[in-house]
Design a protein around this motif. Sequence first.
Motif, PDB file in Angstrom:
ATOM      1  N   ASN A  64     -14.902  60.402  97.234  1.00  0.00           N
ATOM      2  CA  ASN A  64     -16.067  61.196  96.837  1.00  0.00           C
ATOM      3  C   ASN A  64     -16.024  61.552  95.352  1.00  0.00           C
ATOM      4  O   ASN A  64     -17.059  61.629  94.685  1.00  0.00           O
ATOM      5  CB  ASN A  64     -16.140  62.487  97.660  1.00  0.00           C
ATOM      6  CG  ASN A  64     -16.528  62.232  99.102  1.00  0.00           C
ATOM      7  OD1 ASN A  64     -17.097  61.184  99.425  1.00  0.00           O
ATOM      8  ND2 ASN A  64     -16.227  63.178  99.976  1.00  0.00           N
ATOM      9  N   PHE A  65     -14.807  61.781  94.832  1.00  0.00           N
ATOM     10  CA  PHE A  65     -14.659  62.114  93.422  1.00  0.00           C
ATOM     11  C   PHE A  65     -14.950  60.917  92.517  1.00  0.00           C
ATOM     12  O   PHE A  65     -15.249  61.091  91.344  1.00  0.00           O
ATOM     13  CB  PHE A  65     -13.246  62.639  93.148  1.00  0.00           C
ATOM     14  CG  PHE A  65     -12.981  63.993  93.748  1.00  0.00           C
ATOM     15  CD1 PHE A  65     -13.327  65.148  93.070  1.00  0.00           C
ATOM     16  CD2 PHE A  65     -12.398  64.113  94.999  1.00  0.00           C
ATOM     17  CE1 PHE A  65     -13.090  66.395  93.624  1.00  0.00           C
ATOM     18  CE2 PHE A  65     -12.150  65.352  95.554  1.00  0.00           C
ATOM     19  CZ  PHE A  65     -12.501  66.496  94.870  1.00  0.00           C
ATOM     20  N   ILE A  66     -14.852  59.733  93.082  1.00  0.00           N
ATOM     21  CA  ILE A  66     -15.175  58.521  92.326  1.00  0.00           C
ATOM     22  C   ILE A  66     -16.648  58.170  92.473  1.00  0.00           C
ATOM     23  O   ILE A  66     -17.295  57.736  91.512  1.00  0.00           O
ATOM     24  CB  ILE A  66     -14.290  57.343  92.802  1.00  0.00           C
ATOM     25  CG1 ILE A  66     -12.810  57.687  92.607  1.00  0.00           C
ATOM     26  CG2 ILE A  66     -14.647  56.061  92.060  1.00  0.00           C
ATOM     27  CD1 ILE A  66     -11.862  56.639  93.159  1.00  0.00           C
ATOM     28  N   ASP A  67     -17.187  58.400  93.654  1.00  0.00           N
ATOM     29  CA  ASP A  67     -18.576  58.034  93.918  1.00  0.00           C
ATOM     30  C   ASP A  67     -19.560  58.814  93.049  1.00  0.00           C
ATOM     31  O   ASP A  67     -20.618  58.293  92.684  1.00  0.00           O
ATOM     32  CB  ASP A  67     -18.915  58.277  95.397  1.00  0.00           C
ATOM     33  CG  ASP A  67     -18.149  57.342  96.313  1.00  0.00           C
ATOM     34  OD1 ASP A  67     -17.644  56.311  95.823  1.00  0.00           O
ATOM     35  OD2 ASP A  67     -18.036  57.655  97.517  1.00  0.00           O
ATOM     36  N   ILE A  68     -19.242  60.054  92.704  1.00  0.00           N
ATOM     37  CA  ILE A  68     -20.199  60.855  91.927  1.00  0.00           C
ATOM     38  C   ILE A  68     -20.438  60.258  90.546  1.00  0.00           C
ATOM     39  O   ILE A  68     -21.513  60.446  89.958  1.00  0.00           O
ATOM     40  CB  ILE A  68     -19.727  62.317  91.784  1.00  0.00           C
ATOM     41  CG1 ILE A  68     -18.359  62.388  91.100  1.00  0.00           C
ATOM     42  CG2 ILE A  68     -19.696  63.003  93.128  1.00  0.00           C
ATOM     43  CD1 ILE A  68     -17.882  63.804  90.829  1.00  0.00           C
ATOM     44  N   TRP A  69     -19.477  59.507  90.028  1.00  0.00           N
ATOM     45  CA  TRP A  69     -19.648  58.916  88.694  1.00  0.00           C
ATOM     46  C   TRP A  69     -20.626  57.747  88.716  1.00  0.00           C
ATOM     47  O   TRP A  69     -21.226  57.421  87.688  1.00  0.00           O
ATOM     48  CB  TRP A  69     -18.294  58.458  88.151  1.00  0.00           C
ATOM     49  CG  TRP A  69     -17.362  59.606  87.929  1.00  0.00           C
ATOM     50  CD1 TRP A  69     -16.492  60.148  88.837  1.00  0.00           C
ATOM     51  CD2 TRP A  69     -17.230  60.389  86.739  1.00  0.00           C
ATOM     52  NE1 TRP A  69     -15.821  61.208  88.279  1.00  0.00           N
ATOM     53  CE2 TRP A  69     -16.246  61.380  86.992  1.00  0.00           C
ATOM     54  CE3 TRP A  69     -17.835  60.331  85.489  1.00  0.00           C
ATOM     55  CZ2 TRP A  69     -15.873  62.310  86.033  1.00  0.00           C
ATOM     56  CZ3 TRP A  69     -17.454  61.262  84.535  1.00  0.00           C
ATOM     57  CH2 TRP A  69     -16.493  62.242  84.809  1.00  0.00           C
ATOM     58  N   SER A  70     -20.779  57.124  89.888  1.00  0.00           N
ATOM     59  CA  SER A  70     -21.745  56.029  90.003  1.00  0.00           C
ATOM     60  C   SER A  70     -23.113  56.519  90.468  1.00  0.00           C
ATOM     61  O   SER A  70     -24.129  55.866  90.233  1.00  0.00           O
ATOM     62  CB  SER A  70     -21.218  54.971  90.984  1.00  0.00           C
ATOM     63  OG  SER A  70     -20.998  55.532  92.280  1.00  0.00           O
ATOM     64  N   ALA A 254     -18.489  67.449  92.143  1.00  0.00           N
ATOM     65  CA  ALA A 254     -18.929  67.594  90.758  1.00  0.00           C
ATOM     66  C   ALA A 254     -18.628  68.999  90.230  1.00  0.00           C
ATOM     67  O   ALA A 254     -18.277  69.169  89.056  1.00  0.00           O
ATOM     68  CB  ALA A 254     -20.424  67.303  90.653  1.00  0.00           C
ATOM     69  N   SER A 255     -18.752  69.992  91.095  1.00  0.00           N
ATOM     70  CA  SER A 255     -18.458  71.370  90.683  1.00  0.00           C
ATOM     71  C   SER A 255     -16.989  71.536  90.321  1.00  0.00           C
ATOM     72  O   SER A 255     -16.649  72.296  89.404  1.00  0.00           O
ATOM     73  CB  SER A 255     -18.831  72.340  91.805  1.00  0.00           C
ATOM     74  OG  SER A 255     -20.213  72.267  92.103  1.00  0.00           O
ATOM     75  N   ILE A 256     -16.118  70.847  91.026  1.00  0.00           N
ATOM     76  CA  ILE A 256     -14.691  70.919  90.707  1.00  0.00           C
ATOM     77  C   ILE A 256     -14.424  70.338  89.327  1.00  0.00           C
ATOM     78  O   ILE A 256     -13.632  70.878  88.540  1.00  0.00           O
ATOM     79  CB  ILE A 256     -13.874  70.194  91.787  1.00  0.00           C
ATOM     80  CG1 ILE A 256     -13.907  71.000  93.093  1.00  0.00           C
ATOM     81  CG2 ILE A 256     -12.431  69.990  91.339  1.00  0.00           C
ATOM     82  CD1 ILE A 256     -13.255  70.325  94.257  1.00  0.00           C
ATOM     83  N   PHE A 257     -15.121  69.230  89.000  1.00  0.00           N
ATOM     84  CA  PHE A 257     -14.976  68.664  87.658  1.00  0.00           C
ATOM     85  C   PHE A 257     -15.472  69.656  86.598  1.00  0.00           C
ATOM     86  O   PHE A 257     -14.945  69.696  85.483  1.00  0.00           O
ATOM     87  CB  PHE A 257     -15.756  67.359  87.544  1.00  0.00           C
ATOM     88  CG  PHE A 257     -14.987  66.160  88.015  1.00  0.00           C
ATOM     89  CD1 PHE A 257     -13.909  65.680  87.294  1.00  0.00           C
ATOM     90  CD2 PHE A 257     -15.340  65.510  89.177  1.00  0.00           C
ATOM     91  CE1 PHE A 257     -13.186  64.574  87.727  1.00  0.00           C
ATOM     92  CE2 PHE A 257     -14.629  64.406  89.632  1.00  0.00           C
ATOM     93  CZ  PHE A 257     -13.547  63.936  88.899  1.00  0.00           C
ATOM     94  N   ALA A 258     -16.473  70.459  86.933  1.00  0.00           N
ATOM     95  CA  ALA A 258     -16.988  71.453  85.986  1.00  0.00           C
ATOM     96  C   ALA A 258     -16.023  72.617  85.798  1.00  0.00           C
ATOM     97  O   ALA A 258     -16.015  73.258  84.749  1.00  0.00           O
ATOM     98  CB  ALA A 258     -18.343  71.971  86.472  1.00  0.00           C
TER      99      ALA A 258
END
Length: 284
Positions: A64-70, A254-258
């Motif tokens: 899921n952490f990879i899919d958000i970038w695509s 995505a929130s975790i990346f933020a």
Amino acid sequence: MTGAQKQVSVKKTILKVLLYFVVLDVCVITLYPYFAMLCTALKSRVEIFSAEGTILPITALWSNFIDIWSRAPMGQYLLNSVLVAGGSTIIAMLCGIPAAYALARMKFKGQTAFLGFIIVSQMFAPVVLLIGIYQVMQTLNLTDSIWGLIFINAAFNQAFTVWLLRGTFMSISPEMEQAATIDGCTRTQAMLRILIPVAAPGIVTTLIFIFINAWNEYTVALCLIQTDTLKPLTVGINTFNGYNMIEWQYLFAASIFAIIPVVILFMCIEKNLVSGLASGGVKG
């Protein structure tokens, strides 16, 4: 050891154990939402909406952490947030340090009223002035611009910058600068070479708080930015919040990346944080 000393020792031990329990409870309450966010980010959509679901994922989907970038231009959102937060911090500090120095070291008419105005300006949240902000930005042709967000965030953090740095500068003895002027330094050179290095903890603390405030800003950016590639991360993650469906696993990922950049910043300035806040409160 006498009976009285043993009794005192037992009381201290009990108090220490109770303190540890309180600290542990506070940590659990504080960190649980982030734990729940991480667990949700690792679930599949089917598991999230399952009636028999648990807080822990049955199968952790790190993909899921990879899919958000695509699925969204996360890299561009992240870059925009860095530009907005970094630019706002630089402008606020460049304007705030001289202003705080003048208020801490110089006497002029209307100084008390000006300080009161600074405090009052902190009462107004950006959302209250949103219509006026939009009109001003539209007049300046900055409504759909990274520069517009930079200037707005710098302006709204200016009062906090001046007030905290003024207290920091006032906690430093002016004799240090006077000694520098005797040695041939101008007032500006004394400020740059003597005062600012000594005030580094307070300056770093102020800088980090400005950066975090600009990083987390949402409402103004949502109203001013229409172009998808210009959105900061706080607004960009709304990509996963659709009209008919919310993709919770991607939204939380995505929130975790933020959150990660803010956590890293706090880890870097942890030693200066307490001393900076304390010095900013002296004679403030």
